[in-house]
Design an enzyme around this catalytic site. Structure first.
Site, mmCIF file in Angstrom:
data_model
loop_
_atom_site.group_PDB
_atom_site.id
_atom_site.type_symbol
_atom_site.label_atom_id
_atom_site.label_comp_id
_atom_site.label_asym_id
_atom_site.label_seq_id
_atom_site.Cartn_x
_atom_site.Cartn_y
_atom_site.Cartn_z
ATOM 1 N NE ARG A 48 61.945 27.365 69.621
ATOM 2 C CZ ARG A 48 61.512 28.604 69.641
ATOM 3 N NH1 ARG A 48 60.390 28.883 70.248
ATOM 4 N NH2 ARG A 48 62.193 29.556 69.075
ATOM 5 C CG ASP A 89 65.669 27.440 69.929
ATOM 6 O OD1 ASP A 89 65.347 27.886 68.805
ATOM 7 O OD2 ASP A 89 65.855 28.163 70.931
ATOM 8 C CE LYS A 143 50.016 34.912 52.354
ATOM 9 N NZ LYS A 143 49.090 34.127 53.171
ATOM 10 C CG HIS A 173 49.352 27.969 48.315
ATOM 11 N ND1 HIS A 173 49.132 29.000 49.186
ATOM 12 C CD2 HIS A 173 48.131 27.488 48.015
ATOM 13 C CE1 HIS A 173 47.838 29.118 49.418
ATOM 14 N NE2 HIS A 173 47.200 28.207 48.713
ATOM 15 C CE LYS A 177 45.428 27.551 44.938
ATOM 16 N NZ LYS A 177 44.835 26.545 45.799
ATOM 17 C CG HIS A 235 47.495 33.786 47.447
ATOM 18 N ND1 HIS A 235 48.732 33.208 47.455
ATOM 19 C CD2 HIS A 235 46.949 33.512 48.667
ATOM 20 C CE1 HIS A 235 48.929 32.593 48.618
ATOM 21 N NE2 HIS A 235 47.867 32.778 49.373
ATOM 22 C CE LYS A 333 40.683 34.242 55.452
ATOM 23 N NZ LYS A 333 41.305 33.130 54.741
HETATM 24 C C1 BG6 Z 1 46.672 31.469 52.489
HETATM 25 C C2 BG6 Z 1 46.000 32.499 53.358
HETATM 26 O O1 BG6 Z 1 47.833 32.002 51.923
HETATM 27 O O2 BG6 Z 1 45.781 31.073 51.449
HETATM 28 C C3 BG6 Z 1 44.703 31.943 53.929
HETATM 29 O O3 BG6 Z 1 46.859 32.851 54.426
HETATM 30 C C4 BG6 Z 1 43.822 31.414 52.822
HETATM 31 O O4 BG6 Z 1 44.015 32.939 54.671
HETATM 32 C C5 BG6 Z 1 44.583 30.470 51.912
HETATM 33 O O5 BG6 Z 1 42.730 30.739 53.420
HETATM 34 C C6 BG6 Z 1 43.757 30.098 50.692
HETATM 35 O O6 BG6 Z 1 44.409 29.086 49.971
HETATM 36 P P1 BG6 Z 1 43.590 28.117 49.016
HETATM 37 O O7 BG6 Z 1 44.635 27.317 48.312
HETATM 38 O O8 BG6 Z 1 42.668 27.311 49.885
HETATM 39 O O9 BG6 Z 1 42.815 28.996 48.077
#
Ligand code: BG6
Length: 487
Positions: A48, A89, A143, A173, A177, A235, A333
């Site tokens: 934006r 926008d 996501k 993602h 890996k 994940h 976490k």
């Molecule tokens: C993200 C989550 O998808 O993945 C985060 O939203 C998390 O909360 C992250 O920290 C972890 O990714 P990676 O690649 O560091 O394990």
């Protein structure tokens, strides 16, 4: 790579945001350095905010410099020439139309939506109405695709009104890996494991995704999602699928994704009774992580919260291969270390021929797949301890290691960002490592069942100190089923 045309322009929505700066722009640069970006492909950043092209180019350079890697100036000049910026926008057709001049001549633009999922539907509609996105376009989504099955369906339905499923690339993602892909190679490029990869030989599987980071400033998002929706729904279930799926017929996108969906549909639904018996929720309090004081989640959040920052579950897969083999999943976490690891625990030998003392040393085989921080695959085997002993042989367990560190040795070698693989695949239209609509929805359907079971049972997060492995209940959970976490 499938025989589909390459994208000829890349548009990054949210180009000045966190994901673009940390992951997407560096990934595109590294792809270009290694000659993977097709010549002539333009990279158009959009957001934006008003920004000149020059200011955007400078920002990108700063982002690359901050990674503290040496930048090849010739490569940078080539990359910088690809960059453009459009302030717009894009939720309105008028805004989306502003992209047209920058995309002139591009027939197959790739649109990467690094923006809030609540805007996905509107942006896609605006791109379509403005005539910016068409049949040759690809659309990449991050996501979370929804917060539950209902909202995920809404997003998917809005997209499918405009794009064909083959044009939609949903990113997880973790699938980019290196070791996650290696898991596919390990299972299906060797004959060794497949005959043993079932309930006859495997006792249980553990999947741990531990992070030292806290939630910090991301709490407005995180407080709505928690560990179950933020990490487990995507994940961790993806990792579980790759461990548990049947061999696909080939590596075509739909062959692999069909097998993953079958696993998701075989997950045993969670019941209210399972909430207390098979799951634990936790929330970090203050503590010390890696020698540093860490604040409690509620201090970061600024008020009390019922969201979990840790979750541990026993998951059962109701099919022939996995009947009776528990999968223990945990993620949190503010754990003591960063560790993403899959442990496949084999059963002990059925009968020991060794004397009592040696039998004591017998340890069942274990395959440990480390994804982060190190990429490593270890198979522990029993062997004879060297030397002479009186009265029988001494046994010891030894790891057979397939260290992937070697992959990164040598000048110029480096560990790739997961997004490099994924961006390269989208550019070539290969959807194997992307999540199909029915996969996302099957994962949400199961996760909704867990959330409902928690709500019905009134299961609240238990406190744990930052820097610990979660609430004591997480240990009690796995011990209740006669196993231990491999810490
Ligand atoms: C993200 C989550 O998808 O993945 C985060 O939203 C998390 O909360 C992250 O920290 C972890 O990714 P990676 O690649 O560091 O394990």
């Amino acid at each position: 790579m499938p025989d589909t045309p390459q994208s000829d322009a890349i548009v990054l929505f949210g180009a000045t945001g966190d994901l673009s700066r940390r992951m997407l722009l560096p990934s595109l640069f590294f792809l270009d350095v290694d000659g993977f970006l097709p010549p002539g492909v333009r990279i158009v950043g959009t957001a934006r905010g008003e920004l000149t092209r020059e200011a955007f180019v400078e920002t990108v350079r700063r982002v690359l410099d901050e990674r503290a890697e040496e930048i090849d100036e010739a490569a940078w000049t080539r990359f910088a020439a690809r960059l453009d910026y459009v302030g717009a926008d894009a939720t309105t057709p008028e805004g989306a139309a502003l992209l047209k001049p920058a995309l002139e001549g591009a027939e197959r633009p790739l649109f990467f939506l690094a923006i809030s999922p609540s805007l996905y539907g509107r942006v896609c509609e605006a791109l379509h109405t403005a005539g910016v996105a068409g049949e040759g376009s690809r659309i990449v989504l991050e996501k979370p695709i929804g917060r539950d099955l209902g909202t995920s369906r809404e997003i998917n339905a809005a997209l499918s009104d405009i794009f064909d499923e083959s044009q939609i690339f949903r990113i997880d993602h973790y699938l980019g890996k290196e070791t996650v892909q290696n898991l596919i190679a390990l299972r299906f490029a060797n004959t060794l494991f497949e005959p043993l990869w079932n309930s006859l030989s495997i006792d249980h599987v553990q999947i741990t995704v531990a992070e030292t980071e806290g939630v910090g400033a991301r709490w407005p998002y995180y407080d709505e999602y928690g560990a179950l929706r933020d990490m487990l729904q995507n994940h961790m279930l993806q990792l579980l699928c790759l461990v548990a799926m049947e061999p696909p017929a080939d590596m075509e996108p739909d062959s692999v994704r069909n097998e993953k969906v079958k696993v998701l549909r075989s997950l045993r639904p969670f019941t209210r009774a399972d909430a207390a018996d098979k799951s634990v929720r936790g929330q970090y309090g203050a503590g010390v992580v890696a020698g540093r004081e860490a604040a409690a989640y509620e201090a970061e959040r600024g008020q009390k919260s019922g969201v979990e920052t840790f979750v541990a579950l026993r998951v059962d897969i109701d099919n022939w291969r996995w009947a009776g083999v528990p999968f223990f999943l945990r993620t949190g976490k503010r754990m003591p270390e960063k560790r993403t690891q899959i442990v496949v625990q084999f059963k002990p030998v059925p009968h020991s021929i060794f004397g009592q003392a040696s039998t004591h040393d017998l340890v069942a085989n274990r395959l440990v797949i480390d994804l982060q921080p190190d990429e490593d695959i270890n198979l522990t085997l029993m062997n004879k301890a060297p030397g002479l002993t009186k009265g029988g042989m001494r046994l010891q367990s030894m790891p057979l290691s397939l260290s992937l560190l070697r992959t990164y040795e040598g000048p110029g070698a480096r560990r790739r960002i997961a997004y490099e693989r994924l961006l390269l695949d989208v550019i070539h239209g290969d959807a194997t490592l992307f999540v199909r609509r029915d996969e996302v929805e099957a994962a949400w359907a199961w996760v909704d069942g867990v959330a409902d079971a928690w709500a019905e049972a009134g299961l609240q997060p238990r406190p744990y100190a930052a820097g610990s492995w979660g609430p004591p209940g997480a240990f009690a959970l796995i011990e209740r089923f006669g196993r231990d976490w491999r810490d």
